[in-house]
Scaffold this motif. Structure first.
Motif, PDB file in Angstrom:
ATOM      1  N   VAL A 166       0.522  -1.488  -0.278  1.00 54.51           N
ATOM      2  CA  VAL A 166      -0.031  -0.314  -0.199  1.00 54.51           C
ATOM      3  C   VAL A 166       0.703   1.244   0.459  1.00 54.51           C
ATOM      4  O   VAL A 166       0.935   1.834  -0.849  1.00 54.51           O
ATOM      5  CB  VAL A 166      -1.187  -0.061   0.808  1.00 54.51           C
ATOM      6  CG1 VAL A 166      -1.857   1.565   1.583  1.00 54.51           C
ATOM      7  CG2 VAL A 166      -1.714  -0.963   0.666  1.00 54.51           C
ATOM      8  N   GLU A 167       1.109   1.562   0.892  1.00 56.02           N
ATOM      9  CA  GLU A 167       3.020   2.346   1.062  1.00 56.02           C
ATOM     10  C   GLU A 167       3.713   2.265   0.904  1.00 56.02           C
ATOM     11  O   GLU A 167       4.600   3.161   0.193  1.00 56.02           O
ATOM     12  CB  GLU A 167       2.565   3.079   2.565  1.00 56.02           C
ATOM     13  CG  GLU A 167       0.981   4.043   2.599  1.00 56.02           C
ATOM     14  CD  GLU A 167       1.182   5.002   3.990  1.00 56.02           C
ATOM     15  OE1 GLU A 167       1.959   4.516   4.917  1.00 56.02           O
ATOM     16  OE2 GLU A 167      -0.050   4.927   4.097  1.00 56.02           O
ATOM     17  N   SER A 168       4.147   1.285   1.139  1.00 57.20           N
ATOM     18  CA  SER A 168       5.373   0.779   0.518  1.00 57.20           C
ATOM     19  C   SER A 168       5.412  -0.645   0.180  1.00 57.20           C
ATOM     20  O   SER A 168       4.726  -1.664   1.025  1.00 57.20           O
ATOM     21  CB  SER A 168       7.063   0.767   1.671  1.00 57.20           C
ATOM     22  OG  SER A 168       6.323   0.465   3.346  1.00 57.20           O
ATOM     23  N   ALA A 169       6.523  -1.434   0.106  1.00 52.49           N
ATOM     24  CA  ALA A 169       6.200  -3.056  -0.431  1.00 52.49           C
ATOM     25  C   ALA A 169       6.560  -3.812   0.290  1.00 52.49           C
ATOM     26  O   ALA A 169       7.358  -3.802   1.656  1.00 52.49           O
ATOM     27  CB  ALA A 169       6.911  -3.168  -1.534  1.00 52.49           C
ATOM     28  N   THR A 170       6.182  -5.380   0.930  1.00 46.09           N
ATOM     29  CA  THR A 170       5.939  -6.086   1.834  1.00 46.09           C
ATOM     30  C   THR A 170       6.469  -7.174   1.646  1.00 46.09           C
ATOM     31  O   THR A 170       5.223  -7.115   0.095  1.00 46.09           O
ATOM     32  CB  THR A 170       5.168  -5.766   2.785  1.00 46.09           C
ATOM     33  OG1 THR A 170       3.250  -6.306   2.324  1.00 46.09           O
ATOM     34  CG2 THR A 170       4.583  -4.639   3.624  1.00 46.09           C
ATOM     35  N   LEU A 171       7.094  -8.092   2.202  1.00 47.11           N
ATOM     36  CA  LEU A 171       7.051  -9.876   1.204  1.00 47.11           C
ATOM     37  C   LEU A 171       5.194 -10.592   0.869  1.00 47.11           C
ATOM     38  O   LEU A 171       5.085 -10.768   1.067  1.00 47.11           O
ATOM     39  CB  LEU A 171       7.634 -10.785   2.221  1.00 47.11           C
ATOM     40  CG  LEU A 171       8.226 -11.517   1.797  1.00 47.11           C
ATOM     41  CD1 LEU A 171       8.732 -11.933   0.649  1.00 47.11           C
ATOM     42  CD2 LEU A 171       9.483 -11.782   2.071  1.00 47.11           C
ATOM     43  N   PRO A 172       4.076  -9.777   2.344  1.00 43.60           N
ATOM     44  CA  PRO A 172       3.228 -10.521   2.101  1.00 43.60           C
ATOM     45  C   PRO A 172       2.344 -10.217   1.216  1.00 43.60           C
ATOM     46  O   PRO A 172       1.939 -10.848   0.424  1.00 43.60           O
ATOM     47  CB  PRO A 172       2.594  -9.985   3.603  1.00 43.60           C
ATOM     48  CG  PRO A 172       3.395 -10.449   4.411  1.00 43.60           C
ATOM     49  CD  PRO A 172       4.940  -9.911   3.416  1.00 43.60           C
ATOM     50  N   ASP A 173       2.163  -8.889   0.908  1.00 46.91           N
ATOM     51  CA  ASP A 173       1.510  -8.540  -0.350  1.00 46.91           C
ATOM     52  C   ASP A 173       2.615  -8.819  -1.402  1.00 46.91           C
ATOM     53  O   ASP A 173       1.441  -8.959  -2.254  1.00 46.91           O
ATOM     54  CB  ASP A 173       1.644  -6.312  -0.058  1.00 46.91           C
ATOM     55  CG  ASP A 173       0.275  -6.235   1.727  1.00 46.91           C
ATOM     56  OD1 ASP A 173      -0.136  -7.062   1.351  1.00 46.91           O
ATOM     57  OD2 ASP A 173       0.587  -5.235   1.607  1.00 46.91           O
ATOM     58  N   THR A 174       3.149  -8.862  -1.868  1.00 44.77           N
ATOM     59  CA  THR A 174       3.606  -9.092  -2.692  1.00 44.77           C
ATOM     60  C   THR A 174       3.727 -10.644  -3.145  1.00 44.77           C
ATOM     61  O   THR A 174       3.055 -11.307  -4.512  1.00 44.77           O
ATOM     62  CB  THR A 174       5.288  -9.052  -2.587  1.00 44.77           C
ATOM     63  OG1 THR A 174       5.753  -7.775  -2.155  1.00 44.77           O
ATOM     64  CG2 THR A 174       6.004  -9.655  -4.690  1.00 44.77           C
ATOM     65  N   TYR A 175       3.537 -11.686  -2.266  1.00 43.74           N
ATOM     66  CA  TYR A 175       3.045 -12.671  -2.703  1.00 43.74           C
ATOM     67  C   TYR A 175       1.967 -12.985  -2.873  1.00 43.74           C
ATOM     68  O   TYR A 175       1.566 -13.181  -3.910  1.00 43.74           O
ATOM     69  CB  TYR A 175       2.838 -13.629  -1.092  1.00 43.74           C
ATOM     70  CG  TYR A 175       2.480 -15.137  -1.381  1.00 43.74           C
ATOM     71  CD1 TYR A 175       2.662 -16.421  -2.246  1.00 43.74           C
ATOM     72  CD2 TYR A 175       1.333 -15.273  -0.519  1.00 43.74           C
ATOM     73  CE1 TYR A 175       2.748 -17.271  -2.403  1.00 43.74           C
ATOM     74  CE2 TYR A 175       0.057 -16.481  -0.576  1.00 43.74           C
ATOM     75  CZ  TYR A 175       1.379 -17.341  -1.587  1.00 43.74           C
ATOM     76  OH  TYR A 175       0.058 -18.745  -1.604  1.00 43.74           O
ATOM     77  N   LEU A 176       0.753 -12.009  -2.240  1.00 44.28           N
ATOM     78  CA  LEU A 176      -0.766 -12.187  -2.587  1.00 44.28           C
ATOM     79  C   LEU A 176      -0.540 -11.763  -4.210  1.00 44.28           C
ATOM     80  O   LEU A 176      -1.473 -12.698  -4.761  1.00 44.28           O
ATOM     81  CB  LEU A 176      -1.349 -11.315  -1.548  1.00 44.28           C
ATOM     82  CG  LEU A 176      -1.568 -11.154   0.307  1.00 44.28           C
ATOM     83  CD1 LEU A 176      -2.512 -10.617   0.566  1.00 44.28           C
ATOM     84  CD2 LEU A 176      -2.717 -12.401  -0.156  1.00 44.28           C
TER      85      LEU A 176
END
Length: 284
Positions: A166-176
């Motif tokens: 959302v505001e910065s990339a995260t590993l969980p969101d990148t997997y999603l």
């Protein structure tokens, strides 16, 4: 191969005991061990037992899940539909009524939100993932306009470092995001995510949530290993992954979000899924 010596059968047996002890008399599962099942706890319990290949008394849980469907085939929300229908899939059981019309209705709602990128949030990212997974489970085809709207919504989460968030990339969101791209047969080259994945690797924890950070939670490790599977990538620090994961197991047999945290159904699933992936990668 990792040099760690672990009693993997005991770890899995303790985890299965944790899950089964939280079976509700009326069906379903509840992590705090009252007869108050929830679709979420039930989903993670069944997903974990499926990985462990441990049977349970399915009939009460099937009755519980069937009772959550409305007479018209609908559910209270997308989240409930995702957990109920996914749980029934683990039990190899169909819902009482065809949910396709309800899922199409939910798709229209999500697509409408997708056309308003200003409303994008972490919860919306999860909604996109749940919808894409749900349609894949039911074998529902996407209309071109729906597919385009969803892919554009996911792309709105793309950050400059190559990850998603959302505001910065995260590993969980990148997997999603990677999972959504796969379920929608996107032409996005998933190997383009490997540099971000590598930037999230950590020599002590296996994975952390963002590049250049050193914070560990089990969801970071779980997402990292799941993304490794998506990208056919072998983690650089498998022993660190295993050590960090095992430190999350509690005396109850379940797993918490971090060392000394309270065990929960979702984190127990993340841990057992992580162990399964490490086994499949040949690093255990």
């Amino acid at each position: 191969m990792t040099s760690l010596i672990i009693d993997l059968p005991r770890i899995k047996q303790d985890a299965s005991r944790y899950i089964l002890e939280r079976t509700c008399p009326g069906g379903g599962f509840c992590f705090y061990r009252l007869d108050e099942p929830s679709p979420q706890d039930t989903y993670f319990a069944l997903a974990t037992l499926d990985l462990l290949q441990v049977p349970c008394d399915a009939e009460p849980t099937i009755r519980y899940l069937h009772a959550l469907q409305h007479p018209d085939g609908g559910y209270a929300s997308l989240v409930q539909a995702f957990y109920v229908l996914s749980s029934l899939q683990f039990l190899r059981c169909q819902p009482l009524s065809d949910p396709s019309a309800e899922v199409e209705h939910l798709t229209m709602q999500v697509v409408d939100l997708a056309l308003r990128p200003a409303d994008a949030s972490a919860s919306f990212c999860h909604a996109l993932y749940q919808l894409a997974t749900l349609r894949a489970i039911l074998g529902l085809e996407w209309h071109d306009s729906q597919r385009t709207a969803i892919l554009q919504a996911v792309d709105a989460f793309r950050q400059k470092d190559g990850g998603f968030g959302v505001e910065s990339a995260t590993l969980p969101d990148t997997y999603l995001a990677a999972s959504i791209f796969r379920n929608l047969c996107s032409s996005v080259p998933l190997d383009s995510l490997i540099p971000f994945l590598r930037a999230c690797e950590h020599p002590l924890f296996g994975f952390t949530g963002k590049p250049d950070t050193a914070l560990f939670f089990l969801e970071y490790l779980s997402a990292g290993l799941a993304l490794c599977q998506e990208l056919a990538y072998t983690p650089t620090f498998p022993s660190a992954c295993l050590s960090a994961l095992l430190r999350c197991q509690t005396d109850t047999g379940g797993f918490g979000r971090a060392h000394l945290a309270i065990a929960s159904m979702d984190n127990t699933y993340r841990a057992i899924h992580g162990l399964t992936l490490l086994e499949q990668m040949g690093v255990l």
